[in-house]
Write a protein that holds these residues in place. Structure first.
Motif, PDB file in Angstrom:
ATOM      1  N   HIS A 143       0.952  -1.203   0.010  1.00 51.78           N
ATOM      2  CA  HIS A 143      -0.061  -0.089  -0.105  1.00 51.78           C
ATOM      3  C   HIS A 143       0.676   1.328   0.146  1.00 51.78           C
ATOM      4  O   HIS A 143       0.458   2.252  -0.843  1.00 51.78           O
ATOM      5  CB  HIS A 143      -0.810  -0.001   1.155  1.00 51.78           C
ATOM      6  CG  HIS A 143      -1.660   1.172   1.260  1.00 51.78           C
ATOM      7  ND1 HIS A 143      -1.619   2.322   2.002  1.00 51.78           N
ATOM      8  CD2 HIS A 143      -3.048   1.084   0.913  1.00 51.78           C
ATOM      9  CE1 HIS A 143      -2.671   3.220   1.586  1.00 51.78           C
ATOM     10  NE2 HIS A 143      -3.681   2.584   1.193  1.00 51.78           N
ATOM     11  N   VAL A 180      -2.012  -4.611   0.461  1.00 52.55           N
ATOM     12  CA  VAL A 180      -3.192  -3.792   0.962  1.00 52.55           C
ATOM     13  C   VAL A 180      -3.442  -2.702   0.021  1.00 52.55           C
ATOM     14  O   VAL A 180      -2.272  -2.150  -0.500  1.00 52.55           O
ATOM     15  CB  VAL A 180      -2.899  -3.377   2.631  1.00 52.55           C
ATOM     16  CG1 VAL A 180      -4.000  -2.497   2.728  1.00 52.55           C
ATOM     17  CG2 VAL A 180      -2.620  -4.698   3.556  1.00 52.55           C
ATOM     18  N   VAL A 181      -4.620  -2.577  -0.652  1.00 52.49           N
ATOM     19  CA  VAL A 181      -4.889  -1.722  -1.344  1.00 52.49           C
ATOM     20  C   VAL A 181      -6.218  -0.760  -1.123  1.00 52.49           C
ATOM     21  O   VAL A 181      -5.875   0.561  -1.108  1.00 52.49           O
ATOM     22  CB  VAL A 181      -5.188  -2.261  -2.829  1.00 52.49           C
ATOM     23  CG1 VAL A 181      -5.685  -1.191  -4.028  1.00 52.49           C
ATOM     24  CG2 VAL A 181      -3.861  -3.114  -3.259  1.00 52.49           C
ATOM     25  N   SER A 182      -7.074  -1.291  -0.749  1.00 49.78           N
ATOM     26  CA  SER A 182      -8.300  -0.538  -0.341  1.00 49.78           C
ATOM     27  C   SER A 182      -8.739  -0.288   1.187  1.00 49.78           C
ATOM     28  O   SER A 182      -8.256  -1.394   1.811  1.00 49.78           O
ATOM     29  CB  SER A 182      -9.746  -1.308  -1.168  1.00 49.78           C
ATOM     30  OG  SER A 182     -10.864  -0.728  -0.867  1.00 49.78           O
ATOM     31  N   ALA A 188     -11.180  -4.266   2.860  1.00 45.20           N
ATOM     32  CA  ALA A 188     -10.063  -3.624   3.816  1.00 45.20           C
ATOM     33  C   ALA A 188      -9.314  -4.633   4.672  1.00 45.20           C
ATOM     34  O   ALA A 188     -10.239  -5.401   5.203  1.00 45.20           O
ATOM     35  CB  ALA A 188     -10.609  -2.377   4.526  1.00 45.20           C
ATOM     36  N   HIS A 189      -8.044  -4.425   4.935  1.00 51.36           N
ATOM     37  CA  HIS A 189      -7.350  -5.322   5.904  1.00 51.36           C
ATOM     38  C   HIS A 189      -7.717  -4.417   7.167  1.00 51.36           C
ATOM     39  O   HIS A 189      -6.640  -3.331   7.179  1.00 51.36           O
ATOM     40  CB  HIS A 189      -5.908  -5.436   5.331  1.00 51.36           C
ATOM     41  CG  HIS A 189      -5.382  -6.218   6.685  1.00 51.36           C
ATOM     42  ND1 HIS A 189      -4.125  -5.839   7.267  1.00 51.36           N
ATOM     43  CD2 HIS A 189      -5.415  -7.763   7.036  1.00 51.36           C
ATOM     44  CE1 HIS A 189      -3.804  -6.692   7.991  1.00 51.36           C
ATOM     45  NE2 HIS A 189      -4.438  -7.861   7.874  1.00 51.36           N
ATOM     46  N   SER A 213      -7.849   4.636  -0.397  1.00 46.77           N
ATOM     47  CA  SER A 213      -8.008   3.537  -1.138  1.00 46.77           C
ATOM     48  C   SER A 213      -7.385   3.812  -2.371  1.00 46.77           C
ATOM     49  O   SER A 213      -7.598   4.665  -3.235  1.00 46.77           O
ATOM     50  CB  SER A 213      -9.568   3.195  -1.409  1.00 46.77           C
ATOM     51  OG  SER A 213     -10.105   3.033  -0.146  1.00 46.77           O
ATOM     52  N   GLU A 215      -7.040   2.317  -5.086  1.00 49.19           N
ATOM     53  CA  GLU A 215      -7.849   2.003  -6.342  1.00 49.19           C
ATOM     54  C   GLU A 215      -8.732   3.059  -6.721  1.00 49.19           C
ATOM     55  O   GLU A 215      -9.059   3.368  -8.048  1.00 49.19           O
ATOM     56  CB  GLU A 215      -8.588   0.672  -6.362  1.00 49.19           C
ATOM     57  CG  GLU A 215      -9.751   0.893  -5.658  1.00 49.19           C
ATOM     58  CD  GLU A 215      -9.888   0.695  -4.002  1.00 49.19           C
ATOM     59  OE1 GLU A 215     -10.711   0.364  -3.383  1.00 49.19           O
ATOM     60  OE2 GLU A 215      -8.616   0.915  -3.376  1.00 49.19           O
ATOM     61  N   VAL A 236      -4.916 -10.766   3.535  1.00 51.53           N
ATOM     62  CA  VAL A 236      -5.273  -9.490   2.768  1.00 51.53           C
ATOM     63  C   VAL A 236      -6.089 -10.198   1.427  1.00 51.53           C
ATOM     64  O   VAL A 236      -5.620 -10.892   0.771  1.00 51.53           O
ATOM     65  CB  VAL A 236      -4.132  -8.846   2.056  1.00 51.53           C
ATOM     66  CG1 VAL A 236      -4.672  -7.527   1.431  1.00 51.53           C
ATOM     67  CG2 VAL A 236      -3.477  -8.193   3.348  1.00 51.53           C
ATOM     68  N   ASN A 240      -8.040  -6.950  -3.362  1.00 51.61           N
ATOM     69  CA  ASN A 240      -7.243  -5.756  -3.118  1.00 51.61           C
ATOM     70  C   ASN A 240      -6.227  -5.569  -4.334  1.00 51.61           C
ATOM     71  O   ASN A 240      -6.141  -4.440  -4.995  1.00 51.61           O
ATOM     72  CB  ASN A 240      -6.487  -5.812  -1.959  1.00 51.61           C
ATOM     73  CG  ASN A 240      -7.170  -5.321  -0.693  1.00 51.61           C
ATOM     74  OD1 ASN A 240      -7.041  -4.154  -0.350  1.00 51.61           O
ATOM     75  ND2 ASN A 240      -7.807  -6.246  -0.243  1.00 51.61           N
TER      76      ASN A 240
END
Length: 297
Positions: A143, A180-182, A188-189, A213, A215, A236, A240
């Motif tokens: 992330h 982790v992205v969102s 979400a994590h 986030s 994305e 995760v 994501n």
């Protein structure tokens, strides 16, 4: 007792050899008002590079994961730096601030942007090509890596604390590994979100969830990105990584790749584990680095 001492000594010796680095850089030592911020990066010089003294090699910042709470410095940090070094890329393992020491945003983004600034401003001293600077991150570090590319121009955290620089804070390429992205509720994590944004509804408004986030915030000049995920990742949610890839494709980001593996779970880093032995995921990563002209064939 002697055997226990020997095993302790052997473990220490192996750890020291693995953790050995060429240089330690303290990010904030000479910055007024930030001197007490203990963030460092460990330099591992590229091996097998051009023998010329003036040769400039690619460079990468390695961001270990740990849910923005702690850092997996061994398997995701030092092992990765060792691999990059052996493949002709100078690597800097970044020990960035985490919630374990009570830090939330913007400390993490400050640290990676400061690392980029220091490397680019001292590229000649480090013997690196400032125009071939990448960031790789694992899990929450993924992330952070993606954030460094997406937020370089919209979230200049250095400028906010009075640091001006003429170099770009945008990496030239990004690698997000089981990232982790969102920050959205469905995927979400939660631990990473809590550690990054802070606990409680006031700190986790929908506006802030949207803001962080990745994305939802891919710019038109997002760096080329290589994304890795395993279908059986139960830490995760794989969606994501897939949403990050889809967002990059929707923006027509060139040289964006998504590598999906059937198994491997989470946290494999660059250890010589069963997943590595089966898939050799870093070989595919190396091919991509050649494709985007970071490495030569």
């Amino acid at each position: 007792m002697k055997r226990m001492f020997f095993l302790f000594f052997l473990t220490f010796a192996v750890a020291f050899a693995l953790y050995a680095q060429d240089k330690t850089i303290y990010l904030w030592r000479n910055v007024k008002g930030m001197e007490k911020e203990y963030s460092v990066m460990f330099m591992h010089k590229a091996l097998n590079s051009d023998a010329r003294a003036d040769a400039k090699v690619p460079v990468v910042i390695v961001c270990p994961g740990g849910s923005y709470h702690h850092l997996g410095l061994y398997n995701e940090g030092y092992c990765s730096s060792k691999w990059f070094s052996e493949n002709g890329i100078t690597a800097f393992t970044l020990k960035y601030r985490t919630n374990e020491s009570l830090y939330n945003h913007p400390a993490q983004l400050e640290d990676v942007q400061r690392a980029i600034q220091i490397i680019r401003e001292n590229a000649d001293e480090f013997g690196v090509d400032k125009n071939k600077l990448g960031v790789i991150g694992y899990s929450a570090g993924g992330h952070l890596a993606a954030m460094s590319g997406a937020f370089a121009e919209t979230h200049n955290e250095l400028e906010k604390i009075g640091i001006k620089t003429d170099v770009s804070l945008r990496p030239d390429y990004i690698m997000a590994i089981y990232p982790v992205v969102s920050m959205q509720d469905d995927i979400a994590h939660r631990w990473s979100r809590n550690s990054l944004l802070g606990y409680g509804k006031k700190k986790q408004t929908q506006k802030r969830k949207d803001e962080f986030s990745i994305e939802l915030n891919i710019p038109d000049n997002m760096p080329p990105s290589y994304i890795v995920v395993c279908e059986d990742d139960h830490v995760v949610i794989p969606e994501n990584a897939k949403r990050l890839y889809a967002a990059c494709k929707s923006k027509n980001i060139q040289n964006c790749r998504l590598a999906v593996y059937p198994w491997g779970k989470h946290g494999f880093g660059m250890l010589n584990n069963d997943f590595m032995k089966e898939f050799h995921w870093n070989d595919a990563l190396k091919d991509w680095l050649i494709e985007i002209n970071v490495l030569e064939k």
